[in-house]
Design an enzyme around this catalytic site. Sequence first.
Site, mmCIF file in Angstrom:
data_model
loop_
_atom_site.group_PDB
_atom_site.id
_atom_site.type_symbol
_atom_site.label_atom_id
_atom_site.label_comp_id
_atom_site.label_asym_id
_atom_site.label_seq_id
_atom_site.Cartn_x
_atom_site.Cartn_y
_atom_site.Cartn_z
ATOM 1 N N THR A 60 0.779 -1.224 -0.101
ATOM 2 C CA THR A 60 0.113 0.073 0.084
ATOM 3 C C THR A 60 0.659 1.440 -0.141
ATOM 4 O OG1 THR A 60 -0.073 -0.120 2.426
ATOM 5 C CG2 THR A 60 -1.880 -0.975 1.048
ATOM 6 N N GLY A 153 16.636 -11.781 2.591
ATOM 7 C CA GLY A 153 15.853 -12.269 1.539
ATOM 8 C C GLY A 153 14.364 -12.799 2.135
ATOM 9 N N SER A 158 16.132 -6.343 5.014
ATOM 10 C CA SER A 158 17.476 -6.205 5.488
ATOM 11 C C SER A 158 18.307 -5.528 4.668
ATOM 12 C CB SER A 158 18.368 -7.751 5.151
ATOM 13 O OG SER A 158 18.087 -8.194 3.885
ATOM 14 N N GLU A 191 17.032 3.959 -2.270
ATOM 15 C CA GLU A 191 17.146 2.674 -2.639
ATOM 16 C C GLU A 191 16.431 2.327 -3.986
ATOM 17 O OE1 GLU A 191 16.025 0.189 1.016
ATOM 18 O OE2 GLU A 191 15.486 -1.507 -0.559
ATOM 19 N N ASP A 202 9.585 0.896 4.881
ATOM 20 C CA ASP A 202 10.709 0.178 5.226
ATOM 21 C C ASP A 202 11.584 1.010 6.253
ATOM 22 O OD1 ASP A 202 9.441 -1.715 4.194
ATOM 23 O OD2 ASP A 202 11.162 -2.190 2.455
HETATM 24 C C1 GLA Z 1 8.986 -3.957 0.077
HETATM 25 C C2 GLA Z 1 8.992 -2.714 -0.337
HETATM 26 C C3 GLA Z 1 8.098 -1.857 0.644
HETATM 27 C C4 GLA Z 1 6.679 -2.475 0.596
HETATM 28 C C5 GLA Z 1 6.657 -3.790 0.827
HETATM 29 C C6 GLA Z 1 5.440 -4.585 0.463
HETATM 30 O O1 GLA Z 1 9.414 -4.421 1.111
HETATM 31 O O2 GLA Z 1 10.390 -2.293 0.026
HETATM 32 O O3 GLA Z 1 8.239 -0.362 0.462
HETATM 33 O O4 GLA Z 1 6.078 -2.015 -0.762
HETATM 34 O O5 GLA Z 1 7.538 -4.570 0.120
HETATM 35 O O6 GLA Z 1 4.480 -4.049 1.507
#
Ligand code: GLA
Length: 452
Positions: A60, A153, A158, A191, A202
Amino acid sequence: MDDGRWEAILGKVYGDEAPVRDAQVARYRRGLAAFAARYGPGEVAVFRAPGRVNLIGEHTDYHHGYVLPVALDRDVLLFARPRADALVRLANVEAEFPDRAFTIATEVPPRSVGDWANYVQGAAQLLERECGPGLRGMDALIDGAPPEGVPRGAGVSSSSALTVVAAVAIVALNRLALAGAALAECCSRAEWYVGTRGGVMDHFASLLSARGQALFLDCRPTADGYRYRPVPLPAGYAIMVVDSGVRHRNTGPHFNQRVAEGRIGIHLLQARFPGITHLRDVSAFPWEELEPLLPECLHAEDLPALGIDLERLLDGGVRPLGGEYRVRQRCRHVITENQRVQGAVVAMEAGDTITLGRLMDAAHASARDDYAISVPEIEVLVEAARAQPGTVGARLTGAGWGGCIVALVERDAAAVFAEAVAATYHRRTGRVARVFHCVPGPGAGLVCATRV
Ligand code: GLA
């Protein structure tokens, strides 16, 4: 270093009564010794950034929606000494990650897909662009090794932890005035350098989480920045994370395909709702009203006739898989998931774990059936988790295509849960699951500065 001083530093950094685990302290010591052996005696600063597990709100964030992650008590460490020039020398305690070096000031394309140094270089280059020119480099040693490091992974970020710890170190060593949400947002853009168009979840989770709390984040930036707040976790429950051990190499194109499918959906919805920019904007409309506007499936050759230039929709540089674009079901997942996250926050704040668990289960069904990001091994784990007494909800967590599940389990039932789920998983798949009780830790930052 003498133990008394070491403990005093750690006490200050963590700032509350929770004990720093012995294993973590041993890891700091080992890292400092390895740093000295590698780069010689002198000053060194230690930084850390945790991984995250998302309780609910999957895929989302890049649609400006809602998420509810917690920071793990597993982190990536970076030991660093600033340099007078712009060189970054990178070493890793794990032999499988070879030494790397680059100059911050020089913009270069990423190394091959999956090269660990890309994350550090992405952070360095972005900060140089935004806060430079002239940032100084560092001699750095990274430790993300198991079991204290963030599982790799496994869908618990990570790589974002590596990006965040690199950015936090460069910011601190250069005394840049960049922190909090602004830094988290920079990390998420940093990133993109590696070629995946993820969202902000994240990096916010890694930087802004607080011990014992989940982070409710609204991924839509406003003129005043992002809105987020801590949400206390339900007392008496454990967050159990189970790693399936299934790793899909190069999920980038699959991930980008989902991004593309959602953007196609938005493009089509704009005919009816001019002015909307993200799927978040239609979350309040009943699905029945939206569904007829979204085709079930499109192919690349259908797109030009609909006025869709995919390259432009994806801001270039992002390569989807191609083939079928299953627009309707992907949009349904995102739109309904946003509603579930909001419901989950209300439930958590009201101490209503039954509703929270039901929403987690529903989120899993949506991720599996509509977003199609589950795999058979994850299904075995979710089923095994739900079969355990004391489990209130279980779902896949993270980007998908393998990785981990997260389950909310009554604390007294957690030990039995861990054993039983691992045993069932092994019996049914022949694989070994790693189960850990996630004790939500604090966000990223400086651990200490010292001499070696
Ligand atoms: C990865 C992406 C996040 C998010 C998730 C799914 O971790 O880096 O930004 O979109 O997938 O929720």
